[in-house]
Every structure is written in structure tokens, then in C-alpha cells.
Design a protein around this motif. Structure first.
Motif, mmCIF file in Angstrom:
data_model
loop_
_atom_site.group_PDB
_atom_site.id
_atom_site.type_symbol
_atom_site.label_atom_id
_atom_site.label_comp_id
_atom_site.label_asym_id
_atom_site.label_seq_id
_atom_site.Cartn_x
_atom_site.Cartn_y
_atom_site.Cartn_z
ATOM 1 N N PRO A 28 -10.438 13.345 30.894
ATOM 2 C CA PRO A 28 -11.147 12.231 31.919
ATOM 3 C C PRO A 28 -11.270 10.908 31.189
ATOM 4 C CG PRO A 28 -12.425 14.302 31.700
ATOM 5 C CD PRO A 28 -11.443 14.546 30.516
ATOM 6 N N LYS A 29 -11.406 9.882 32.046
ATOM 7 C CA LYS A 29 -11.372 8.373 31.411
ATOM 8 C C LYS A 29 -12.431 8.212 30.759
ATOM 9 C CE LYS A 29 -13.743 6.648 35.660
ATOM 10 N NZ LYS A 29 -13.393 5.781 37.041
ATOM 11 N N GLU A 30 -13.741 9.057 30.701
ATOM 12 C CA GLU A 30 -14.813 8.823 30.142
ATOM 13 C C GLU A 30 -14.541 9.250 28.564
ATOM 14 O OE1 GLU A 30 -16.390 9.829 34.091
ATOM 15 O OE2 GLU A 30 -14.890 10.623 32.730
ATOM 16 N N PHE A 31 -13.506 9.986 28.456
ATOM 17 C CA PHE A 31 -13.033 10.297 26.903
ATOM 18 C C PHE A 31 -11.855 9.881 26.432
ATOM 19 C CE2 PHE A 31 -15.646 14.101 28.590
ATOM 20 C CZ PHE A 31 -16.480 14.376 27.595
ATOM 21 N N GLU A 32 -11.471 8.498 27.057
ATOM 22 C CA GLU A 32 -10.276 7.815 26.644
ATOM 23 C C GLU A 32 -10.111 7.685 25.261
ATOM 24 O OE1 GLU A 32 -8.077 3.473 27.659
ATOM 25 O OE2 GLU A 32 -9.773 4.374 28.702
ATOM 26 N N LEU A 33 -8.938 7.786 24.687
ATOM 27 C CA LEU A 33 -8.780 7.706 23.348
ATOM 28 C C LEU A 33 -7.593 6.427 23.208
ATOM 29 C CD1 LEU A 33 -8.054 11.442 22.713
ATOM 30 C CD2 LEU A 33 -10.306 10.346 21.955
ATOM 31 N N ALA A 34 -7.906 5.895 22.037
ATOM 32 C CA ALA A 34 -6.930 4.893 21.525
ATOM 33 C C ALA A 34 -5.667 5.273 21.061
ATOM 34 C CB ALA A 34 -7.673 4.064 20.389
ATOM 35 N N GLY A 35 -4.595 4.823 21.187
ATOM 36 C CA GLY A 35 -3.083 5.037 20.840
ATOM 37 C C GLY A 35 -2.805 6.245 21.721
ATOM 38 N N GLU A 36 -1.393 6.809 21.293
ATOM 39 C CA GLU A 36 -0.534 7.676 22.247
ATOM 40 C C GLU A 36 -0.820 8.981 21.433
ATOM 41 O OE1 GLU A 36 0.834 7.043 25.024
ATOM 42 O OE2 GLU A 36 -0.175 5.065 25.096
ATOM 43 N N LEU A 49 -11.547 20.483 18.486
ATOM 44 C CA LEU A 49 -11.925 18.901 18.213
ATOM 45 C C LEU A 49 -10.584 18.113 18.275
ATOM 46 C CD1 LEU A 49 -13.883 16.815 16.984
ATOM 47 C CD2 LEU A 49 -13.030 17.441 14.626
ATOM 48 N N ILE A 50 -10.568 17.128 19.293
ATOM 49 C CA ILE A 50 -9.688 16.205 19.074
ATOM 50 C C ILE A 50 -10.116 14.813 18.907
ATOM 51 C CG2 ILE A 50 -8.127 15.128 21.126
ATOM 52 C CD1 ILE A 50 -8.337 17.814 22.873
ATOM 53 N N ARG A 51 -9.379 14.327 17.995
ATOM 54 C CA ARG A 51 -9.669 12.844 17.562
ATOM 55 C C ARG A 51 -8.487 11.930 17.635
ATOM 56 N NH1 ARG A 51 -9.812 15.391 12.492
ATOM 57 N NH2 ARG A 51 -8.350 14.274 10.945
ATOM 58 N N THR A 52 -8.356 10.607 18.072
ATOM 59 C CA THR A 52 -7.522 9.746 17.787
ATOM 60 C C THR A 52 -6.664 9.809 16.446
ATOM 61 O OG1 THR A 52 -6.708 7.454 17.971
ATOM 62 C CG2 THR A 52 -8.947 7.797 17.107
#
Length: 89
Positions: A28-36, A49-52
Motif C-alpha cells: 500500500p502507498k502508506e508503506f512506500e519504499l525508496a528505490g526499486e 521484514l522488508i526494508r529498502t
């Protein structure tokens, strides 16, 4: 109030779907992450756990860095004014 209004406390429920031979979730957009790219880790409790990926190098470095002892932060503070006392609400 939308369905994602309390994401910090309880998380949000999302659907898992097939994408080719993989399983996927829509972030969801509330969890937008930087980069690809992201880094995923399976936690001992089974959560993911997901991190940029942009910060993964820093995290890896901090895991191996020597702890700072406080030395040499400010060599001589004799010329600094004392801090003002303040009242916090």
C-alpha cells in the motif's frame, strides 16, 4: 476513516496472489519504499521484514562497526556556553 488508518498499531491485511511462479503482495502507498529494490528477511517468529535496499549497506556496516565509547566527540568544550535549562510540558 479508511481501512489503513491504524497501520502503526495493528498492521493492515493485504491479499497474497500468484505472479508467475512466485507469490506476491501489493504494498500500500502508506508503506512506500525508496528505490526499486528491497531486502527481505524471514524473522524467527515467521514474519517477513522488508526494508529498502538503499539502507541495507548502512545496516550491514552498523552490525560490524565498533561501538563508540564517546571519546573524541568534542576534544575541548571549554569555549562552549553552558546549556539552558528548559521545562518540558
Amino acid at each position: 476513516m479508511n481501512e489503513h488508518s491504524n497501520i502503526e498499531n495493528a498492521g493492515i491485511k493485504v491479499s497474497v496472489f500468484k505472479n508467475g511462479r512466485s507469490r506476491a503482495v501489493r504494498i500500500p502507498k502508506e508503506f512506500e519504499l525508496a528505490g526499486e529494490n528491497v531486502i527481505m528477511n524471514l524473522q524467527p517468529d515467521g514474519s517477513i521484514l522488508i526494508r529498502t535496499a538503499e539502507t541495507s549497506g548502512l545496516v550491514d556496516y552498523l552490525k560490524t562497526a565498533e561501538a563508540w565509547t564517546g571519546d573524541a566527540f568534542i576534544g575541548d568544550d571549554g569555549d562552549l556556553e553552558p546549556l539552558d535549562e528548559i521545562d518540558l510540558p
